[in-house]
Design a protein around this motif. Structure first.
Motif, mmCIF file in Angstrom:
data_model
loop_
_atom_site.group_PDB
_atom_site.id
_atom_site.type_symbol
_atom_site.label_atom_id
_atom_site.label_comp_id
_atom_site.label_asym_id
_atom_site.label_seq_id
_atom_site.Cartn_x
_atom_site.Cartn_y
_atom_site.Cartn_z
ATOM 1 N N ARG A 10 0.832 -1.198 0.000
ATOM 2 C CA ARG A 10 0.000 0.000 0.000
ATOM 3 C C ARG A 10 0.873 1.256 0.000
ATOM 4 N N ALA A 11 1.976 1.233 0.748
ATOM 5 C CA ALA A 11 2.903 2.367 0.764
ATOM 6 C C ALA A 11 3.497 2.590 -0.623
ATOM 7 N N PHE A 12 3.876 1.510 -1.300
ATOM 8 C CA PHE A 12 4.402 1.601 -2.662
ATOM 9 C C PHE A 12 3.350 2.175 -3.616
ATOM 10 N N LEU A 13 2.112 1.671 -3.527
ATOM 11 C CA LEU A 13 1.039 2.125 -4.405
ATOM 12 C C LEU A 13 0.744 3.610 -4.198
ATOM 13 N N ALA A 14 0.638 4.023 -2.944
ATOM 14 C CA ALA A 14 0.336 5.430 -2.641
ATOM 15 C C ALA A 14 1.448 6.341 -3.127
ATOM 16 N N THR A 15 2.698 5.919 -2.964
ATOM 17 C CA THR A 15 3.832 6.741 -3.402
ATOM 18 C C THR A 15 3.862 6.848 -4.926
ATOM 19 N N ALA A 16 3.605 5.734 -5.603
ATOM 20 C CA ALA A 16 3.600 5.754 -7.065
ATOM 21 C C ALA A 16 2.498 6.658 -7.603
ATOM 22 N N GLU A 17 1.323 6.621 -6.970
ATOM 23 C CA GLU A 17 0.204 7.424 -7.454
ATOM 24 C C GLU A 17 0.334 8.894 -7.061
ATOM 25 N N ALA A 18 0.923 9.167 -5.892
ATOM 26 C CA ALA A 18 1.054 10.550 -5.431
ATOM 27 C C ALA A 18 2.283 11.233 -6.022
ATOM 28 N N GLY A 19 3.319 10.453 -6.363
ATOM 29 C CA GLY A 19 4.511 11.034 -6.965
ATOM 30 C C GLY A 19 5.542 11.519 -5.969
ATOM 31 N N SER A 20 5.247 11.427 -4.671
ATOM 32 C CA SER A 20 6.217 11.838 -3.659
ATOM 33 C C SER A 20 5.898 11.144 -2.347
ATOM 34 N N ILE A 54 14.952 11.518 -9.297
ATOM 35 C CA ILE A 54 15.443 12.401 -10.353
ATOM 36 C C ILE A 54 15.097 13.824 -9.936
ATOM 37 N N GLY A 55 16.119 14.567 -9.514
ATOM 38 C CA GLY A 55 15.862 15.886 -8.958
ATOM 39 C C GLY A 55 15.108 15.732 -7.649
ATOM 40 N N LYS A 56 13.949 16.383 -7.562
ATOM 41 C CA LYS A 56 13.121 16.284 -6.359
ATOM 42 C C LYS A 56 11.989 15.281 -6.520
ATOM 43 N N LYS A 57 11.952 14.598 -7.662
ATOM 44 C CA LYS A 57 10.854 13.684 -7.939
ATOM 45 C C LYS A 57 11.272 12.231 -7.788
ATOM 46 N N LEU A 58 10.309 11.403 -7.391
ATOM 47 C CA LEU A 58 10.494 9.960 -7.387
ATOM 48 C C LEU A 58 9.896 9.395 -8.674
ATOM 49 N N VAL A 59 10.679 8.637 -9.392
ATOM 50 C CA VAL A 59 10.226 8.073 -10.662
ATOM 51 C C VAL A 59 10.306 6.553 -10.578
ATOM 52 N N LEU A 60 9.264 5.889 -11.047
ATOM 53 C CA LEU A 60 9.251 4.429 -11.041
ATOM 54 C C LEU A 60 10.350 3.869 -11.937
ATOM 55 N N THR A 61 11.026 2.855 -11.432
ATOM 56 C CA THR A 61 11.946 2.115 -12.281
ATOM 57 C C THR A 61 11.138 1.197 -13.202
ATOM 58 N N GLU A 62 11.808 0.549 -14.111
ATOM 59 C CA GLU A 62 11.118 -0.399 -14.994
ATOM 60 C C GLU A 62 10.465 -1.513 -14.176
ATOM 61 N N ALA A 63 11.181 -1.987 -13.150
ATOM 62 C CA ALA A 63 10.619 -3.038 -12.294
ATOM 63 C C ALA A 63 9.420 -2.509 -11.501
ATOM 64 N N GLY A 64 9.549 -1.271 -10.985
ATOM 65 C CA GLY A 64 8.443 -0.675 -10.230
ATOM 66 C C GLY A 64 7.210 -0.500 -11.090
ATOM 67 N N ASP A 65 7.420 -0.072 -12.322
ATOM 68 C CA ASP A 65 6.295 0.136 -13.233
ATOM 69 C C ASP A 65 5.586 -1.182 -13.536
ATOM 70 N N SER A 66 6.351 -2.249 -13.692
ATOM 71 C CA SER A 66 5.738 -3.553 -14.006
ATOM 72 C C SER A 66 4.974 -4.119 -12.811
ATOM 73 N N LEU A 67 5.393 -3.749 -11.589
ATOM 74 C CA LEU A 67 4.718 -4.255 -10.392
ATOM 75 C C LEU A 67 3.538 -3.397 -9.967
ATOM 76 N N LEU A 68 3.428 -2.186 -10.524
ATOM 77 C CA LEU A 68 2.386 -1.260 -10.092
ATOM 78 C C LEU A 68 0.986 -1.824 -10.328
ATOM 79 N N GLN A 69 0.760 -2.467 -11.487
ATOM 80 C CA GLN A 69 -0.579 -2.985 -11.774
ATOM 81 C C GLN A 69 -0.972 -4.069 -10.773
ATOM 82 N N HIS A 70 -0.005 -4.828 -10.275
ATOM 83 C CA HIS A 70 -0.307 -5.856 -9.277
ATOM 84 C C HIS A 70 -0.655 -5.217 -7.938
ATOM 85 N N ALA A 71 0.045 -4.125 -7.596
ATOM 86 C CA ALA A 71 -0.277 -3.410 -6.362
ATOM 87 C C ALA A 71 -1.670 -2.804 -6.450
#
Length: 292
Positions: A10-20, A54-71
């Motif tokens: 849930r922490a991963f999902l919220a961070t990916a969707e919120a961007g920070s 990247i700078g002040k932003k958190l960006v999904l890695t390729e692995a993170g992006d592939s796991l996001l749909q499962h989260a």
């Protein structure tokens, strides 16, 4: 096979969707260090890097992006379980969250809330005053009062009535400016506009005024703020009739003008209609809004 801890997912999902991390922590009601530790623990658990900075932003890695749909699938399953449990609650107690525009929340809902409090004193009402649509399918609210037809297979809605909007001014404004016969008799800078200024200006031009976006001197995204300014004699404003009828000291200016019309929908999630407390609040809202 590694068993995934839902709190970490849930922490991963919220961070990916919120961007920070900070925005995700606010959404989940956690501290930023706690959330950061949960994301790091999930990365260690899965042995993959989910984000890179990247700078002040958190960006999904390729692995993170592939796991996001499962989260997301895990999140939807958790929400479905929550809906099912809430829907089967038999006691008329607990929380019910109602989302409404700030104008309805401030001026219309209090009378209805008084009745709900009398009939269901053990229910805790949470009022979200927002002009944005709450996402009922993500449980941002249990019930929403909207001006648009609900969309989504899991949502059910009831069209409780059609409302109209009219132009009003305070008696103090009329004492200074006289009673205009038509909108064209009101100077553009005396109209109090809404944040979507071009859309509002287009509406104003459609009824014979010379309104332009630059012509408005008072603008707000909040209908409650606009109405308070009207009440204090700062200008002419457009407001729903049900709110104006609850306000002393304001006068409808152009009763012969064809008013803008908009629907009032009452919406909830299909699962929640089986909850006694939510069903009771929903039915009282439907009855009272239809009577307004």
């Amino acid at each position: 096979m590694t068993e995934i801890d839902w709190n970490r997912a849930r922490a991963f999902l919220a961070t990916a969707e919120a961007g920070s991390l900070s925005a995700a922590a606010r959404k989940l009601g956690l501290t930023q260090p706690t959330l950061s530790r949960q994301v790091a623990a999930l990365e260690a658990e899965l042995a993959v890097l989910l984000f890179e900075r990247i700078g002040k932003k958190l960006v999904l890695t390729e692995a993170g992006d592939s796991l996001l749909q499962h989260a997301r699938a895990m999140g939807e399953a958790a929400l479905a379980m929550s809906f099912a449990a809430s829907g089967r609650a038999e006691a008329i107690e607990g929380r019910v969250t109602i989302s409404a525009t700030d104008g309805n929340a401030a001026y219309v809902l209090p009378e209805i809330v008084a009745r709900i409090r009398r009939e269901a004193p053990q229910v805790t009402l949470v009022i979200i005053a927002s002009n944005s649509l709450s996402d009922l399918q993500r449980r941002e609210a249990d019930i929403a009062i909207r001006h648009v037809r609900p969309e989504g297979d899991n949502l059910i809605g009831r069209l409780v009535r059609e409302s109209t909007a009219h132009f009003y001014a305070a008696s103090s404004w009329l004492a200074r400016n006289g009673h205009p016969k038509s909108p064209a008799d009101v100077a553009p800078h005396d109209f109090i506009g809404y944040e979507q200024s071009e859309r509002f200006a287009e509406l104003m031009r459609g009824i014979g005024t010379r309104a332009t976006v630059d012509g408005f001197r008072l603008v707000s995204e909040s209908s409650a703020v606009v109405w308070e300014m009207v009440k204090r004699g700062l200008g002419v404003g457009l407001m729903s009739r049900e709110i104006a009828l609850r306000t002393e000291g304001v006068v409808e200016l152009f009763p012969d003008l064809e008013p803008p019309r908009f629907p009032v929908w009452l919406v909830t999630h299909r699962e929640l209609r089986t909850s006694r407390r939510i069903r009771l609040v929903y039915e009282i809202l439907a009855e009272e809004l239809g009577r307004v």
